[in-house]
Scaffold this active site. Sequence first.
Site, PDB file in Angstrom:
ATOM      1  N   GLY A 181       0.807  -1.218   0.000  1.00 26.03           N
ATOM      2  CA  GLY A 181       0.000   0.000   0.000  1.00 26.03           C
ATOM      3  C   GLY A 181       0.838   1.264   0.000  1.00 26.03           C
ATOM      4  O   GLY A 181       1.777   1.398   0.760  1.00 26.03           O
ATOM      5  N   SER A 182       0.495   2.210  -0.855  1.00 26.66           N
ATOM      6  CA  SER A 182       1.335   3.391  -0.995  1.00 26.66           C
ATOM      7  C   SER A 182       0.671   4.396  -1.923  1.00 26.66           C
ATOM      8  O   SER A 182      -0.542   4.362  -2.128  1.00 26.66           O
ATOM      9  CB  SER A 182       2.717   2.979  -1.527  1.00 26.66           C
TER      10      SER A 182
END
Length: 212
Positions: A181-182
Amino acid sequence: MNYPHPIIAREGWPFIAIAAVVALLVHFIAGFGFSWLFWLLLIFVVQFFRDPARPIPTQANAVLCPADGRIVAVETAHDPYANREALKISVFMNVFNVHSQRSPVDGAISKVEYFPGAYLNAAVDKASTENERNAVVIEMAGGQTVTSVQIAGLIARRILCYVRAGEPLTRGQRYGFIRFGSRVDVYLPVGSRPRVSIGEKVSASSTILAEL
């Protein structure tokens, strides 16, 4: 740098191997009644590190999406990496999205710059300036500049970038990876026409972010 394994990201191979060994050991020792949860975990890890091939639009003035995810910003902003005013489009990746990054345009890399920082929720605006990040500035043949910034998130703690200043990039070429996730910010020349809107789901390479 061409990526030769388009189905499963190489960054996931160690995690997949560990999950498979654990599932097999539990299965042989305790049977399927105890090991099914570990097989399920293996399936999750494999799908998490999937890296499928994508169709690449050939429209000459198109800027392609560098990552899978959801659009969280379309706004005019200062590009601190190329020191200019720009159109900024931000893509947020959750843990279920493909996590590789691909070049939005054809060009030559003029700068790759890494910044240590915090690990705030990547969906919030201040993550762009406060989180750990890595900026790749691309100069196109026509003189336009496009900046693509990998940004770590609340869970993502490692940014991987496989290109250096002076190297060429082609649209859709895989150049980096962020685990768990980013966010990716793309800065475009003022006057570029966005083709996406906030909340829209997008796919790396196959979605056109904007037109120059």
